[in-house]
Structures are given as structure tokens and as C-alpha cells.
Motif scaffolding. Sequence first.
Motif, PDB file in Angstrom:
ATOM      1  N   LYS A   1      -0.023  12.356  -4.740  1.00 55.78           N
ATOM      2  CA  LYS A   1      -0.073  10.992  -4.212  1.00 55.78           C
ATOM      3  C   LYS A   1      -0.783  10.938  -2.870  1.00 55.78           C
ATOM      4  N   TRP A   2      -0.752  12.037  -2.113  1.00 54.52           N
ATOM      5  CA  TRP A   2      -1.422  12.067  -0.814  1.00 54.52           C
ATOM      6  C   TRP A   2      -2.939  11.999  -0.956  1.00 54.52           C
ATOM      7  N   VAL A   3      -3.433  12.317  -2.130  1.00 58.13           N
ATOM      8  CA  VAL A   3      -4.864  12.201  -2.404  1.00 58.13           C
ATOM      9  C   VAL A   3      -5.162  10.934  -3.206  1.00 58.13           C
ATOM     10  N   MET A   4      -4.337  10.661  -4.208  1.00 57.11           N
ATOM     11  CA  MET A   4      -4.577   9.511  -5.078  1.00 57.11           C
ATOM     12  C   MET A   4      -4.497   8.184  -4.322  1.00 57.11           C
ATOM     13  N   VAL A   5      -3.513   8.048  -3.445  1.00 58.75           N
ATOM     14  CA  VAL A   5      -3.312   6.761  -2.763  1.00 58.75           C
ATOM     15  C   VAL A   5      -4.513   6.372  -1.904  1.00 58.75           C
ATOM     16  N   PRO A   6      -4.984   7.243  -0.982  1.00 55.18           N
ATOM     17  CA  PRO A   6      -6.149   6.829  -0.174  1.00 55.18           C
ATOM     18  C   PRO A   6      -7.423   6.671  -0.997  1.00 55.18           C
ATOM     19  N   MET A   7      -7.640   7.560  -1.980  1.00 53.71           N
ATOM     20  CA  MET A   7      -8.848   7.459  -2.791  1.00 53.71           C
ATOM     21  C   MET A   7      -8.838   6.177  -3.626  1.00 53.71           C
ATOM     22  N   THR A   8      -7.699   5.873  -4.253  1.00 51.71           N
ATOM     23  CA  THR A   8      -7.599   4.669  -5.081  1.00 51.71           C
ATOM     24  C   THR A   8      -7.671   3.409  -4.234  1.00 51.71           C
ATOM     25  N   THR A   9      -7.011   3.428  -3.071  1.00 50.70           N
ATOM     26  CA  THR A   9      -7.044   2.263  -2.176  1.00 50.70           C
ATOM     27  C   THR A   9      -8.461   1.966  -1.724  1.00 50.70           C
ATOM     28  N   LEU A  10      -9.164   3.007  -1.311  1.00 50.67           N
ATOM     29  CA  LEU A  10     -10.550   2.825  -0.869  1.00 50.67           C
ATOM     30  C   LEU A  10     -11.423   2.324  -2.019  1.00 50.67           C
ATOM     31  N   TYR A  11     -11.148   2.828  -3.206  1.00 49.31           N
ATOM     32  CA  TYR A  11     -11.902   2.403  -4.395  1.00 49.31           C
ATOM     33  C   TYR A  11     -11.677   0.919  -4.685  1.00 49.31           C
ATOM     34  N   LEU A  12     -10.432   0.460  -4.606  1.00 53.22           N
ATOM     35  CA  LEU A  12     -10.125  -0.948  -4.867  1.00 53.22           C
ATOM     36  C   LEU A  12     -10.708  -1.857  -3.786  1.00 53.22           C
ATOM     37  N   VAL A  13     -10.667  -1.397  -2.535  1.00 46.91           N
ATOM     38  CA  VAL A  13     -11.274  -2.177  -1.452  1.00 46.91           C
ATOM     39  C   VAL A  13     -12.779  -2.303  -1.683  1.00 46.91           C
ATOM     40  N   MET A  14     -13.401  -1.209  -2.137  1.00 47.62           N
ATOM     41  CA  MET A  14     -14.830  -1.232  -2.440  1.00 47.62           C
ATOM     42  C   MET A  14     -15.142  -2.264  -3.514  1.00 47.62           C
ATOM     43  N   ILE A  15     -14.339  -2.295  -4.578  1.00 45.23           N
ATOM     44  CA  ILE A  15     -14.544  -3.277  -5.646  1.00 45.23           C
ATOM     45  C   ILE A  15     -14.355  -4.696  -5.111  1.00 45.23           C
ATOM     46  N   GLY A  16     -13.367  -4.868  -4.226  1.00 45.66           N
ATOM     47  CA  GLY A  16     -13.144  -6.181  -3.630  1.00 45.66           C
ATOM     48  C   GLY A  16     -14.357  -6.681  -2.869  1.00 45.66           C
ATOM     49  N   PHE A  17     -14.947  -5.824  -2.047  1.00 49.47           N
ATOM     50  CA  PHE A  17     -16.149  -6.213  -1.310  1.00 49.47           C
ATOM     51  C   PHE A  17     -17.329  -6.422  -2.256  1.00 49.47           C
ATOM     52  N   SER A  18     -17.389  -5.632  -3.321  1.00 51.66           N
ATOM     53  CA  SER A  18     -18.456  -5.800  -4.300  1.00 51.66           C
ATOM     54  C   SER A  18     -18.375  -7.177  -4.951  1.00 51.66           C
ATOM     55  N   ILE A  19     -17.168  -7.597  -5.317  1.00 52.97           N
ATOM     56  CA  ILE A  19     -16.987  -8.929  -5.904  1.00 52.97           C
ATOM     57  C   ILE A  19     -17.364 -10.012  -4.891  1.00 52.97           C
ATOM     58  N   THR A  20     -17.012  -9.786  -3.634  1.00 58.26           N
ATOM     59  CA  THR A  20     -17.380 -10.743  -2.576  1.00 58.26           C
ATOM     60  C   THR A  20     -18.897 -10.874  -2.465  1.00 58.26           C
ATOM     61  N   VAL A  21     -19.593  -9.745  -2.540  1.00 58.98           N
ATOM     62  CA  VAL A  21     -21.061  -9.767  -2.502  1.00 58.98           C
ATOM     63  C   VAL A  21     -21.612 -10.604  -3.640  1.00 58.98           C
ATOM     64  N   LEU A  22     -21.058 -10.397  -4.844  1.00 65.20           N
ATOM     65  CA  LEU A  22     -21.545 -11.123  -6.019  1.00 65.20           C
ATOM     66  C   LEU A  22     -21.235 -12.615  -5.922  1.00 65.20           C
ATOM     67  N   VAL A  23     -20.065 -12.958  -5.376  1.00 63.81           N
ATOM     68  CA  VAL A  23     -19.727 -14.375  -5.195  1.00 63.81           C
ATOM     69  C   VAL A  23     -20.703 -15.043  -4.245  1.00 63.81           C
ATOM     70  N   HIS A  24     -20.985 -14.377  -3.120  1.00 68.31           N
ATOM     71  CA  HIS A  24     -21.943 -14.931  -2.158  1.00 68.31           C
ATOM     72  C   HIS A  24     -23.343 -15.012  -2.765  1.00 68.31           C
ATOM     73  N   ALA A  25     -23.698 -14.005  -3.556  1.00 65.81           N
ATOM     74  CA  ALA A  25     -25.016 -14.016  -4.199  1.00 65.81           C
ATOM     75  C   ALA A  25     -25.126 -15.176  -5.188  1.00 65.81           C
ATOM     76  N   GLY A  26     -24.012 -15.521  -5.831  1.00 68.35           N
ATOM     77  CA  GLY A  26     -24.016 -16.635  -6.775  1.00 68.35           C
ATOM     78  C   GLY A  26     -24.226 -17.980  -6.116  1.00 68.35           C
ATOM     79  N   THR A  27     -24.039 -18.061  -4.806  1.00 67.86           N
ATOM     80  CA  THR A  27     -24.263 -19.319  -4.064  1.00 67.86           C
ATOM     81  C   THR A  27     -25.661 -19.373  -3.460  1.00 67.86           C
ATOM     82  N   ASN A  28     -26.528 -18.457  -3.902  1.00 69.96           N
ATOM     83  CA  ASN A  28     -27.921 -18.382  -3.438  1.00 69.96           C
ATOM     84  C   ASN A  28     -28.046 -17.954  -1.972  1.00 69.96           C
TER      85      ASN A  28
END
Length: 344
Positions: free
Chosen positions: A136-163
Motif C-alpha cells: 500500500k505504501w507504493v500503490m497509494v501514491p502511484m494510484t493517487t498520482l495516476y488519478l490526479v493525472m487523469i483528472g487534469f487530462s479531462i480538464t484539458v479536454l473540457v477546456h479544449a472542447g470550448t475552443n
Amino acid sequence: MPSSSSLSLERFRLDGMMIACIAYGIYFLLTVQAFLALMQPSRRRHGGKNTEHRLALLFYVFITFALASISTSLNIKYTQMIWIDNRDAPGGPVALIENYMSLRMNFIALASGHISEWFMQGLLVHRCSAIWNWSKWVMVPMTTLYLVMIGFSITVLVHAGTNLSFYNNIAELAYLCIEIGHTVLYTILVTNRLFIMRKRMKQIMDHHDSSTYNTIALMVIESAAFYSVFGIAFIVAFAMHAYGLTTLCFLSIGKIQGIAQLFIIIRVARGRAATSEWSTRGTAIHTAIGFAGTVSGATEGTDNEQIGGSERDVHLYANSVEASCNSSVCSVKLVCRIEFICTS
């Protein structure tokens, strides 16, 4: 007459597309090699489990290549539109380059690239977690960082959809920083684990050849180094609003990341992750070591328990023992092969 900065941006766009096409060609060849290597019968003993791993990797190779193909083909089409189909558009080619997100096809290209990177980073999370025995000491930070990355990726796509202009999308900068940081963290954790295993094997086997672990660690570092350096250049260019260099890096970074992943998959699928021979005096022993996410055996000591559990994720099994001695000289060969966690 176009200004020098406008001409520079056009050159960077054209050069970036040419580099992206070269990278895609290399990516295509490696994808074919990965498919052929993964379709070969496995030489390992884990039967159905290994088959499941190979099927999962085949799906990964297929889906990432399909997404990269969509992204590359749409970027090629838009490059054609910039200088041929829409060359008389208001503002000329420079306006088309700067207003990259004004067309839906470019949004699809951007989304395909981001989703492909989700799969690639997800594979890193799996590898790292498995080699650390799902600590868990490895899975938690790696998974958390991965989910945060996906969150920012979705934000990028949302902003891109508004031109919103791609070059002014601050979420893209945060996304890039987290993605590169995730890759660097993966590299540090995996190489650290390998060096811990090397130390353990030296304690178990007095004459153990540790160069195999060094080779695996070097393979992991090499696969991440070029992508990380390229990504850092992308981040610096984006932060400094260097549109030309940003465009060049943007068009190629997804393919470079895919190439880095495929290098490891191919080497492991072919059973050439690391092989070394060590000779001294004694008895000939042939040993195979495989890293997997299952539990087998036990080790001693408590220091490893604090950073990921005991060496239960190491399979140590003897294939054969051969002795060859004459009256005064005994020769020995210790052949070790380490199959990295990519197959699990």
C-alpha cells in the motif's frame, strides 16, 4: 510578408509533423514485433496465468496503437489543411496553427492521444505495484498520482472542447508535470526494488552475479529517460510560451512514450530481458528468476517489510544442476535470467 516569428512557427509545425511521422513509423514496426513476440508460445511454467497476462498485453498494444493511429492521421490531415486546403484562410497558416482547437477533428486527435497515455501510465502503475508485492505504501501514491493525472487530462479536454487555445490551456501544463513526475517516480521505485533484490540474492548466494539486476535497472532507466527528457523539454517550452517548440514536442510525445513501453514488452516477451553468465570454480548451476505478483517462498530480515514486504514476489527455482570436475579443476557456470514484471 510574414514576420520571422510566423515563419518560425510554420517551420516548427512542419518539422514536428515530419518527426511525428518518423516516430509513428518506428512505433508501427515495434507494435508488429510486439504482437509477434506475444503470440509466441510461452516458455514459462505458469500456464493459464501467463496466457492471461499475454492477452492483456496484446489488448494494451492494440488499443494504444489504434489511438495513436487516430491521433497521427488527424494531425496529418490538419497539416495538409494548413498549407493546401485552407491556405487562403484569414490569418494564413499561422492562424490555423494557433487556433488548433477550433476544429472538432483536432479535439478528437487530442483526446485520442490523452486516452492512449492513460493506458500507458496505467501499465506503469501495475508494474510498479506488482514488483512491490502490492504494498500500500507504493500503490497509494502511484494510484493517487495516476488519478490526479487523469483528472487534469479531462480538464484539458473540457477546456479544449470550448475552443480555448491549446497554448493558453494552463491545465495542460499541470497535466504534463504530473505525467512526467509519475514516470520518474515509477523509475525510482522499480530500480530501488531491483537493487534491494540484488542485495537479498547476494545474501542467499555467496557467488551470485548481480550484473543481471543492474541490466534490468538499466533497461528500465533507458526506457524512461528519453521520454522524460523529451517531456521536460515540452514542459519548459509550454511554460515559456515558446509556441514553435511546444508544437514540435506536442506532435511526437505520445509516440515516444509508446516506443519506450514497447521496448521493454518486446525484450521480455522474447525472453531476453537479461541474461548473463558467470564462471568460477565449483559446481555448475542453472537458475531462473522470475518477478511476478504471486507469493512463493519466504525470506529473512525485517528491513524489506517496511518498504514493501518480503521477497515473496521472487520465484527462485532450479532448472537443472550439472557438475563437471576433473582431478584438480572444477568449472562452473551460473546462468541467470530475470524476466521483468512486464509479463505480469
